[in-house]
Design a protein around this motif. Structure first.
Motif, PDB file in Angstrom:
ATOM      1  N   LEU A  64       0.831  -1.204   0.000  1.00  0.00           N
ATOM      2  CA  LEU A  64       0.000   0.000   0.000  1.00  0.00           C
ATOM      3  C   LEU A  64       0.867   1.255   0.000  1.00  0.00           C
ATOM      4  N   GLY A  65       1.927   1.242   0.816  1.00  0.00           N
ATOM      5  CA  GLY A  65       2.849   2.378   0.823  1.00  0.00           C
ATOM      6  C   GLY A  65       3.555   2.554  -0.502  1.00  0.00           C
ATOM      7  N   SER A  66       3.893   1.428  -1.137  1.00  0.00           N
ATOM      8  CA  SER A  66       4.543   1.495  -2.444  1.00  0.00           C
ATOM      9  C   SER A  66       3.620   2.094  -3.493  1.00  0.00           C
ATOM     10  N   ALA A  67       2.338   1.729  -3.441  1.00  0.00           N
ATOM     11  CA  ALA A  67       1.380   2.292  -4.398  1.00  0.00           C
ATOM     12  C   ALA A  67       1.248   3.799  -4.204  1.00  0.00           C
ATOM     13  N   ALA A  68       1.288   4.234  -2.938  1.00  0.00           N
ATOM     14  CA  ALA A  68       1.157   5.668  -2.666  1.00  0.00           C
ATOM     15  C   ALA A  68       2.332   6.459  -3.218  1.00  0.00           C
ATOM     16  N   LYS A  69       3.549   5.884  -3.083  1.00  0.00           N
ATOM     17  CA  LYS A  69       4.732   6.626  -3.487  1.00  0.00           C
ATOM     18  C   LYS A  69       5.183   6.289  -4.913  1.00  0.00           C
ATOM     19  N   THR A  70       5.507   5.011  -5.149  1.00  0.00           N
ATOM     20  CA  THR A  70       6.124   4.614  -6.414  1.00  0.00           C
ATOM     21  C   THR A  70       5.187   4.826  -7.599  1.00  0.00           C
ATOM     22  N   LYS A  71       3.909   4.484  -7.412  1.00  0.00           N
ATOM     23  CA  LYS A  71       2.943   4.659  -8.498  1.00  0.00           C
ATOM     24  C   LYS A  71       2.380   6.079  -8.552  1.00  0.00           C
ATOM     25  N   MET A  72       2.815   6.917  -7.617  1.00  0.00           N
ATOM     26  CA  MET A  72       2.393   8.328  -7.592  1.00  0.00           C
ATOM     27  C   MET A  72       0.889   8.483  -7.451  1.00  0.00           C
ATOM     28  N   ASP A  73       0.262   7.552  -6.743  1.00  0.00           N
ATOM     29  CA  ASP A  73      -1.196   7.626  -6.604  1.00  0.00           C
ATOM     30  C   ASP A  73      -1.608   8.795  -5.714  1.00  0.00           C
ATOM     31  N   PHE A  74      -0.860   9.039  -4.643  1.00  0.00           N
ATOM     32  CA  PHE A  74      -1.183  10.174  -3.789  1.00  0.00           C
ATOM     33  C   PHE A  74      -0.960  11.494  -4.537  1.00  0.00           C
ATOM     34  N   ALA A  75       0.131  11.561  -5.298  1.00  0.00           N
ATOM     35  CA  ALA A  75       0.418  12.789  -6.054  1.00  0.00           C
ATOM     36  C   ALA A  75      -0.646  13.040  -7.114  1.00  0.00           C
ATOM     37  N   GLY A  76      -1.098  11.963  -7.755  1.00  0.00           N
ATOM     38  CA  GLY A  76      -2.121  12.125  -8.788  1.00  0.00           C
ATOM     39  C   GLY A  76      -3.473  12.492  -8.220  1.00  0.00           C
ATOM     40  N   TYR A  77      -3.766  12.002  -7.008  1.00  0.00           N
ATOM     41  CA  TYR A  77      -5.057  12.320  -6.372  1.00  0.00           C
ATOM     42  C   TYR A  77      -5.039  13.750  -5.820  1.00  0.00           C
ATOM     43  N   ASN A  78      -3.995  14.083  -5.021  1.00  0.00           N
ATOM     44  CA  ASN A  78      -3.689  15.450  -4.593  1.00  0.00           C
ATOM     45  C   ASN A  78      -4.878  16.176  -3.964  1.00  0.00           C
ATOM     46  N   LYS A  79      -5.291  15.650  -2.794  1.00  0.00           N
ATOM     47  CA  LYS A  79      -6.356  16.308  -2.042  1.00  0.00           C
ATOM     48  C   LYS A  79      -5.999  16.316  -0.567  1.00  0.00           C
ATOM     49  N   GLY A  80      -6.344  17.389   0.118  1.00  0.00           N
ATOM     50  CA  GLY A  80      -6.101  17.476   1.554  1.00  0.00           C
ATOM     51  C   GLY A  80      -4.626  17.577   1.866  1.00  0.00           C
ATOM     52  N   THR A  81      -4.257  17.135   3.085  1.00  0.00           N
ATOM     53  CA  THR A  81      -2.865  17.187   3.522  1.00  0.00           C
ATOM     54  C   THR A  81      -2.183  15.818   3.482  1.00  0.00           C
ATOM     55  N   PHE A  82      -2.958  14.734   3.467  1.00  0.00           N
ATOM     56  CA  PHE A  82      -2.384  13.392   3.472  1.00  0.00           C
ATOM     57  C   PHE A  82      -2.241  12.824   2.065  1.00  0.00           C
ATOM     58  N   LEU A  83      -3.246  13.031   1.232  1.00  0.00           N
ATOM     59  CA  LEU A  83      -3.231  12.462  -0.122  1.00  0.00           C
ATOM     60  C   LEU A  83      -2.479  13.387  -1.071  1.00  0.00           C
ATOM     61  N   THR A  84      -1.192  13.581  -0.774  1.00  0.00           N
ATOM     62  CA  THR A  84      -0.357  14.479  -1.568  1.00  0.00           C
ATOM     63  C   THR A  84       0.989  13.810  -1.840  1.00  0.00           C
ATOM     64  N   ALA A  85       1.720  14.372  -2.777  1.00  0.00           N
ATOM     65  CA  ALA A  85       3.042  13.838  -3.111  1.00  0.00           C
ATOM     66  C   ALA A  85       3.998  13.946  -1.932  1.00  0.00           C
ATOM     67  N   ALA A  86       3.853  14.977  -1.096  1.00  0.00           N
ATOM     68  CA  ALA A  86       4.753  15.155   0.039  1.00  0.00           C
ATOM     69  C   ALA A  86       4.533  14.101   1.117  1.00  0.00           C
ATOM     70  N   ALA A  87       3.309  13.652   1.274  1.00  0.00           N
ATOM     71  CA  ALA A  87       2.989  12.683   2.331  1.00  0.00           C
ATOM     72  C   ALA A  87       3.327  11.251   1.930  1.00  0.00           C
TER      73      ALA A  87
END
Length: 419
Positions: free
Chosen positions: A279-302
């Protein structure tokens, strides 16, 4: 001697002819009845333990697909395992539906009071979830697959996740309402529904990481739900670990026939460790958080922080797993040394839990670029494949003998009332 006397010698009386005809007909009827009885016996005594064969086939296919050391023929072998998993799931599902349709009261009677069989109803949704993950891993990446099959796997995951949660809740609520077990009669098989919840998280993470062209809009809801599933699995497992630890202190090892079930204690934390890393790999490596980009957690920085935290938490869980796998191995080896163990379908439950650790070690090998974890995961896979083929050999042999599929007991007729 004239012809009339010869005819008299060879002429068969009508009574004798009728007796012989009736005897032949009775033999045919007995043979037909015997065949029907065998099939009725198989259907009535077909337990959910048979689904463990399919779920083990599926998880080994997943490990083979993710193995750090790939060779030319491995994708073909993985595809064969996927097809075998699918065939086994269909066959087991058909027989189970027939069993519940034709003999519902018989099934309830056989299941009631049997903690192991109740717990093993977690195997069917796990087997389905392995098929779901493999659909995303293999079919969506095939030349004839593509994004459409990624969507199929995505829909299958939501259904499989709901199927697993419903099954898990049903099993535990049933146990809450009955007196099937107590703290001293606790079975390690009861961890299987928890393993199934963590397996749902792993399957979702694999689809997000490796299915063809899964967008962040599709992936992020799966990732968030996946973290919920890991929390469900981990905290419920901690409770059951405490109960089972107290059971071992109070009454010692379980009976030899059930000791292979102890290996299932490795499953909840092993699968949770694999899930949280993927799950952590999907958030970072696949850039899923960066692509979603909402709030403070679902971001590329988090995303990097979530990925690092996942690896640390996975290491903590695997540390506990090393204790439980040691306990399980000592218990099994002790029973084998005392020659008190025999073969049954229980031995199939030794494969899936160790496979979950193997999946977690593969993710650690990537996160740490570690040759040690790469070699360890490969060695565990080889051991599991040996275990897999040994189980197949014994299962086929004892099925032919009738020891696994046929039980010598009075059979009930379809929809017959039970006193």
């Amino acid at each position: 001697m004239d012809s009339s006397s010869l005819e008299g010698q060879h002429r068969i009386s009508p009574e004798r002819h009728n007796r012989e005809s009736n005897g032949t007909e009775n033999c045919r009827q007995k043979d037909e009845t015997s065949r029907i009885s065998v099939w009725r016996n198989i259907i009535q005594n077909f337990t959910p333990a048979w689904f463990t064969i399919g779920m083990n086939t599926g998880v080994l296919a997943i490990v083979m697909h993710q193995l750090p050391y790939q060779f030319k023929g491995l994708p073909v072998l993985t595809t064969i395992m996927y097809i075998l998993d699918l065939v086994l799931f269909i066959i087991c599902s058909i027989i189970t539906i027939l069993r519940w349709t034709m003999y519902p009261k018989v099934v309830i009677r056989k299941t009631a009071g049997n903690l192991d069989e109740i717990a093993l109803y977690g195997a069917p949704p796990i087997a389905f979830l392995t098929l779901t993950a493999l659909t995303g891993l293999i079919v969506s990446k095939a030349e004839w697959g593509g994004h459409a099959w990624s969507l199929v796997a995505y829909v299958m995951w939501w259904f499989g996740m709901a199927f697993m949660l419903t099954t898990c809740m049903t099993i535990f609520i049933t146990l809450f309402r009955t007196d099937v077990t107590d703290d001293r009669g606790m079975s390690a098989a009861l961890t299987l529904p928890i393993v199934g919840v963590a397996t749902a998280a792993v399957a979702g993470a694999l689809i997000c990481n490796f299915s063809y062209d899964i967008s962040p809009r599709l992936a992020v809801p799966v990732i968030i739900v996946g973290y919920f599933l890991v929390g469900w699995a981990v905290w419920l497992a901690i409770v059951l670990y405490g109960v089972y630890f107290q059971r071992l202190l109070a009454v010692g090892w379980p009976e030899p026939a059930k000791r292979p079930h102890m290996m299932m204690l490795v499953g909840p934390f092993g699968q949770s460790a694999a899930a949280i890393q993927l799950l952590g790999s999907a958030a970072k490596t696949k850039m899923d958080f960066a692509g979603y980009n909402k709030g403070t957690f679902l971001t590329a920085a988090a995303a990097p922080s979530a990925n690092v935290a996942s690896v640390v938490f996975a290491l903590l869980l695997l540390g506990s797993d090393l204790f439980w796998i040691t306990v399980a191995l000592i218990g099994i080896l002790e029973g084998a040394y005392e020659r008190k163990m025999s073969y049954s379908l229980v031995w199939w439950t030794t494969i899936f839990p160790v496979s979950t650790m193997t999946t977690a070690f593969i993710s650690l090998s990537i996160a740490m670029d570690s040759p040690t974890f790469r070699v360890l995961s490969t060695a565990l896979l080889l051991i599991l494949l040996v275990d897999f083929f040994i189980n197949w050999g014994y299962t086929i042999w004892y099925s032919i003998k009738g020891d696994l599929l046929i039980k010598h007991e009075e059979l009930e007729r379809p929809n017959e009332k039970i006193a």
